[in-house]
Motif scaffolding. Structure first.
Motif, mmCIF file in Angstrom:
data_model
loop_
_atom_site.group_PDB
_atom_site.id
_atom_site.type_symbol
_atom_site.label_atom_id
_atom_site.label_comp_id
_atom_site.label_asym_id
_atom_site.label_seq_id
_atom_site.Cartn_x
_atom_site.Cartn_y
_atom_site.Cartn_z
ATOM 1 N N ILE A 140 -14.473 13.460 -6.296
ATOM 2 C CA ILE A 140 -13.652 12.711 -7.254
ATOM 3 C C ILE A 140 -12.267 12.488 -6.636
ATOM 4 C CG2 ILE A 140 -12.598 12.798 -9.550
ATOM 5 C CD1 ILE A 140 -14.794 14.855 -10.299
ATOM 6 N N GLY A 141 -11.706 13.567 -6.069
ATOM 7 C CA GLY A 141 -10.365 13.495 -5.500
ATOM 8 C C GLY A 141 -10.275 12.463 -4.387
ATOM 9 N N GLY A 192 -0.169 18.408 -0.786
ATOM 10 C CA GLY A 192 0.396 18.783 -2.086
ATOM 11 C C GLY A 192 0.527 17.559 -2.980
ATOM 12 N N ASN A 193 1.094 16.482 -2.428
ATOM 13 C CA ASN A 193 1.265 15.239 -3.205
ATOM 14 C C ASN A 193 -0.085 14.710 -3.667
ATOM 15 O OD1 ASN A 193 3.880 15.418 -2.569
ATOM 16 N ND2 ASN A 193 4.045 13.452 -1.492
ATOM 17 N N GLU A 194 -1.060 14.780 -2.762
ATOM 18 C CA GLU A 194 -2.367 14.235 -3.092
ATOM 19 C C GLU A 194 -2.978 15.009 -4.260
ATOM 20 O OE1 GLU A 194 -5.333 14.383 -0.014
ATOM 21 O OE2 GLU A 194 -6.624 12.987 -1.094
ATOM 22 N N ILE A 210 -3.954 13.614 -7.963
ATOM 23 C CA ILE A 210 -5.344 13.687 -8.438
ATOM 24 C C ILE A 210 -5.386 14.353 -9.816
ATOM 25 C CG2 ILE A 210 -7.580 14.809 -8.014
ATOM 26 C CD1 ILE A 210 -7.017 14.335 -4.990
ATOM 27 N N ASN A 211 -4.637 15.459 -9.958
ATOM 28 C CA ASN A 211 -4.635 16.153 -11.254
ATOM 29 C C ASN A 211 -4.096 15.265 -12.360
ATOM 30 O OD1 ASN A 211 -5.741 18.413 -10.197
ATOM 31 N ND2 ASN A 211 -3.783 19.444 -9.803
ATOM 32 N N THR A 212 -3.007 14.534 -12.051
ATOM 33 C CA THR A 212 -2.420 13.654 -13.073
ATOM 34 C C THR A 212 -3.420 12.581 -13.485
ATOM 35 O OG1 THR A 212 -0.399 13.903 -11.815
ATOM 36 C CG2 THR A 212 -0.357 12.277 -13.582
ATOM 37 N N LEU A 213 -4.073 11.984 -12.482
ATOM 38 C CA LEU A 213 -5.005 10.896 -12.801
ATOM 39 C C LEU A 213 -6.186 11.404 -13.617
ATOM 40 C CD1 LEU A 213 -5.102 8.907 -9.419
ATOM 41 C CD2 LEU A 213 -3.909 8.328 -11.518
#
Ligand SMILES: Nc1ncnc2c1ncn2[C@@H]1O[C@H](COP(=O)(O)OP(=O)(O)OP(=O)(O)O)[C@@H](O)[C@H]1O
Ligand SMILES: [Mg+2]
Length: 509
Positions: A355-356, A380-382, A386-389
């Motif tokens: 998914i990520g 870290g940014n990625e 991913i969590n936000t989306l």
């Protein structure tokens, strides 16, 4: 009808404590279920509720982790779809299982070919296939190559395949997702015919109107649990949605004010051999523009040409006032255009990746995710993105490392949409963004499109779902036979004005 059916002879199939686990994850808690001869039994529930899992166990595609299936008076345990099919249990799955290189007839008879002696009887298979296609009034012929058909055509082949065999239990998982109204009506006519012959039918749909139209009973699932069962004649829509979501889902469509600014997407005199003839249209900043029309009217093909997935024979495309002389997906992404394909498998998602990875794929080259002049990613940014989306679109999965193909159909659709937020885009083309999603998720998707619009994006919404065009768009173009039949302003958009342009002049509606 089922109120009078209490006799055991009327039960064609019963499940006792049947459940399914994938490792530690429970997709379906042990449930009891009964199917009567001659009933249409709808399975209803949110994306990820366990509907497809349940039918995969009944149809032999998966083995239950617990419980017992009784079919026609005998306990059964299928080791394959073919084994179930030979006993008369036929399923049309949500994801297709066609061989693209073969013809329609070859696919329809795959695994149960007709033969005369030791030789395949091609003529008999073609005749039978054409007879089934005619009865369904599907616009296909037995000798067409399946890989050359559009998605709607492939869906018709999947359905026709099920009608080739002798069935006692027919399972249809969202069969009408890409069908037009006419094809849907024909399908329902055949479903009713089978029903009158005593076939038990399990039907999965997210569409409330279909439940009323063809079903006798509805079983509601949520989070892999059986929530309730009711007779369709006692059904009240609000309580059904409440059973499904655990809350209410009123006001599905948000009210989006148009703040139309500069033209962000402009197409002039576009033609293509895909059947697009001299199309000119534009979308402004802060507006949602609809493209309506029948499947095959050219609306979807138009988007494919704009995104460079098929060549144009003439015309000009401008994104953010910039001429796109060579339209390819990468030049368009760079120019600020996001295209959301109607087919998440063919051109939307990498289903064997996580998914990520899917969520950030189109943005990995940007500064946000990679260091300049190197191939090193800013992990870290990625992860944060991913969590936000995943939260924003309520993607139901424990972990972003899960493969996309382990998600339910509707959750895969959410991953596809969430990709739109992975980087900055000014123009969005959404082609059938809500195919196969439940009511609660629809609301999330509409809200998401509304927010993009309010933030100043230009949005082209291609949809076969009339309420979406009517309630969500500020202007709409109706396509018919590869051309724009009419351009409607907000106050002119209604069911009648849109539908009346679906058909060419002289053709019956
Ligand atoms: N192969 C698999 N491996 C791991 N988990 C799976 C697998 N297949 C399904 N699941 C999980 O089982 C749960 C139920 O999924 P299922 O496909 O049955 O949902 P559904 O009700 O059909 O939803 P939809 O309406 O979106 O099609 C989901 O959480 C899904 O992620
Ligand atoms: Mg499903």
């Amino acid at each position: 009808m089922n109120s009078e059916l209490n006799d055991d002879n009327d039960i064609i199939m019963s499940l006792s404590k049947v459940g399914k686990k994938y490792g530690q994850n429970t997709a379906l808690h042990p449930i009891d279920f009964e199917l009567e001869r001659g009933e249409v039994h709808v399975l209803f529930g949110e994306n990820g509720a366990g509907k497809s899992t349940l039918i995969s166990l009944i149809a032999g595609a998966n083995k239950p982790s617990s419980g017992q299936i009784n079919y026609d008076g005998k306990n059964v345990a299928f080791s394959s779809v073919k084994e179930a099919r030979l006993l008369g249990i036929c399923a049309v799955f949500q994801e297709f299982s066609l061989v693209p290189q073969l013809t329609v007839a070859d696919n329809m008879f795959l695994g149960h070919e007709l033969s005369s002696g030791y030789v395949l009887d091609k003529a008999a298979m073609n005749d039978k296939a054409n007879a089934v296609l005619n009865e369904l009034e599907f616009d296909l012929t037995a000798d067409q190559i399946v890989g050359e058909l559009p998605r709607a055509g492939q869906q018709m082949v999947e359905i026709a395949k099920a009608f080739c065999a002798n069935v006692s239990v027919l399972i249809l998982d969202e069969p009408t997702a890409s069908l037009t109204e006419h094809e849907t009506e024909q399908l329902f006519r055949l479903v009713n015919k089978l029903k009158s012959q005593g076939v038990g039918i399990i039907y999965i749909t997210h569409r409330m109107a279909e439940i009323r139209q063809i079903s006798d009973r509805v079983t509601v699932l949520r989070d892999g649990l059986l929530i309730g069962r009711l007779n369709t004649c006692d059904l009240d829509e609000d309580s059904l949605v409440e059973m499904m979501t655990g809350g209410s889902a009123s006001d599905v469509f948000p009210n989006v004010e148009s703040t139309a600014g500069n033209i962000m997407f402009e197409v002039s005199n576009l033609s293509s051999e895909l059947g697009i003839d001299d199309i000119s249209l534009h979308v402004k900043q802060g507006e949602i523009v609809g493209l309506a029309g029948l499947i095959g009217s050219g609306k979807s093909e138009f988007a494919q040409v704009c995104y460079g997935l098929a060549p144009k024979t003439q015309g000009q495309i401008k994104v953010c006032a910039k001429d796109i002389s060579v339209a390819t997906p990468s030049t368009l992404i760079e120019a600020g255009l996001y295209y959301c394909s109607p087919d998440r498998h063919d051109s939307g998602l990498v289903i064997d990746a996580s998914i990520g990875h899917n969520l950030t794929l189109s943005a990995l080259k940007t500064n946000e995710f990679s260091f300049d002049y190197s191939y090193v990613l800013k992990g870290g940014n990625e992860r944060q993105r991913i969590n936000t989306l995943m939260k924003r679109l309520r993607i139901k999965a424990d972990d972003s490392h899960h493969l996309v193909n382990s998600l339910s159909g509707g959750n895969q659709q959410k991953v596809l949409l969430a990709k739109a937020l992975s980087r900055q885009f000014e123009v969005f083309i959404f082609d059938e963004p809500t195919v196969g999603v439940d009511v609660a998720t629809r609301k999330v998707i509409y809200q998401f499109i509304a927010e993009l619009c309010q933030q100043g994006a230009a949005i082209l919404l291609i949809s076969s779902d009339l309420p979406e065009i009517i309630h969500l768009t500020h202007r709409a173009y109706v396509f018919c036979e590869g051309q724009i039949a009419v351009h409607l302003e907000k106050e002119q958009i209604n069911e009648q004005s849109v539908l009346s342009h679906f058909f060419a002049k002289g053709e019956a509606a």
